[in-house]
Design a protein around this motif. Structure first.
Motif, PDB file in Angstrom:
ATOM      1  N   HIS A  83       0.847  -1.195   0.000  1.00 20.14           N
ATOM      2  CA  HIS A  83       0.000   0.000   0.000  1.00 20.14           C
ATOM      3  C   HIS A  83       0.879   1.241   0.000  1.00 20.14           C
ATOM      4  O   HIS A  83       2.047   1.201   0.394  1.00 20.14           O
ATOM      5  CB  HIS A  83      -0.886   0.039   1.261  1.00 20.14           C
ATOM      6  N   ARG A  87      -2.093   5.001   3.281  1.00 18.42           N
ATOM      7  CA  ARG A  87      -3.019   3.968   3.751  1.00 18.42           C
ATOM      8  C   ARG A  87      -2.585   3.359   5.082  1.00 18.42           C
ATOM      9  O   ARG A  87      -3.249   2.466   5.588  1.00 18.42           O
ATOM     10  CB  ARG A  87      -3.123   2.842   2.706  1.00 18.42           C
ATOM     11  N   CYS A  98      -2.446  -1.737   7.406  1.00 18.57           N
ATOM     12  CA  CYS A  98      -3.182  -0.806   6.538  1.00 18.57           C
ATOM     13  C   CYS A  98      -4.540  -0.461   7.142  1.00 18.57           C
ATOM     14  O   CYS A  98      -4.984  -1.076   8.112  1.00 18.57           O
ATOM     15  CB  CYS A  98      -3.361  -1.419   5.143  1.00 18.57           C
ATOM     16  N   ARG A  99      -5.194   0.526   6.561  1.00 22.00           N
ATOM     17  CA  ARG A  99      -6.504   0.964   7.072  1.00 22.00           C
ATOM     18  C   ARG A  99      -7.571  -0.115   6.944  1.00 22.00           C
ATOM     19  O   ARG A  99      -8.472  -0.212   7.770  1.00 22.00           O
ATOM     20  CB  ARG A  99      -6.964   2.207   6.310  1.00 22.00           C
ATOM     21  N   ASP A 100      -7.475  -0.942   5.901  1.00 25.74           N
ATOM     22  CA  ASP A 100      -8.478  -1.988   5.704  1.00 25.74           C
ATOM     23  C   ASP A 100      -8.402  -3.058   6.791  1.00 25.74           C
ATOM     24  O   ASP A 100      -9.424  -3.602   7.194  1.00 25.74           O
ATOM     25  CB  ASP A 100      -8.286  -2.647   4.333  1.00 25.74           C
ATOM     26  N   CYS A 101      -7.199  -3.350   7.273  1.00 25.65           N
ATOM     27  CA  CYS A 101      -7.029  -4.414   8.266  1.00 25.65           C
ATOM     28  C   CYS A 101      -7.119  -3.903   9.695  1.00 25.65           C
ATOM     29  O   CYS A 101      -7.277  -4.704  10.626  1.00 25.65           O
ATOM     30  CB  CYS A 101      -5.687  -5.104   8.054  1.00 25.65           C
TER      31      CYS A 101
END
Length: 102
Positions: A83, A87, A98-101
């Motif tokens: 990423h 992020r 990361c922001r998603d995890c």
């Protein structure tokens, strides 16, 4: 119409148990069919992916240019995807997430 809630309830199994053998045979023959519906248009050869014309690639190798990780990128320690630094959600003990995890 009034309903007597204290009366024993009848299930479908009870109703089927009371049906005669002839009625059950007739009902079975009505619902089952030996014919299978086959759609000629739904065969795998006719499927086309939108925007993907791969007809000219028969026998050719696909090449992909792999770019090494840049200085402003990081690898998430949870999903292992690369990423951009923007992020980055958290970093602890050298592990970047990361922001998603997060």
């Amino acid at each position: 119409m009034a309903t007597d809630y204290d009366a024993p309830r009848r299930s479908e199994a009870d109703e089927l148990a009371e049906d005669s053998l002839e009625e059950l045979k007739a009902r079975r023959n009505e619902t089952q069919s030996g014919v299978v519906d086959v759609d000629e248009d739904a065969s795998a050869e006719n499927f086309e992916l939108p925007g993907a014309d791969l007809s000219g690639l028969s026998g050719e190798d696909l090449t992909v240019k792999v770019v090494p990780k840049q200085a402003d990128e990081f690898t998430c320690s949870v999903c292992f995807l690369v990423h951009h630094r923007s992020r980055l959600a958290e970093e602890s003990g050298g592990k970047m997430v990361c922001r998603d995890c997060a």
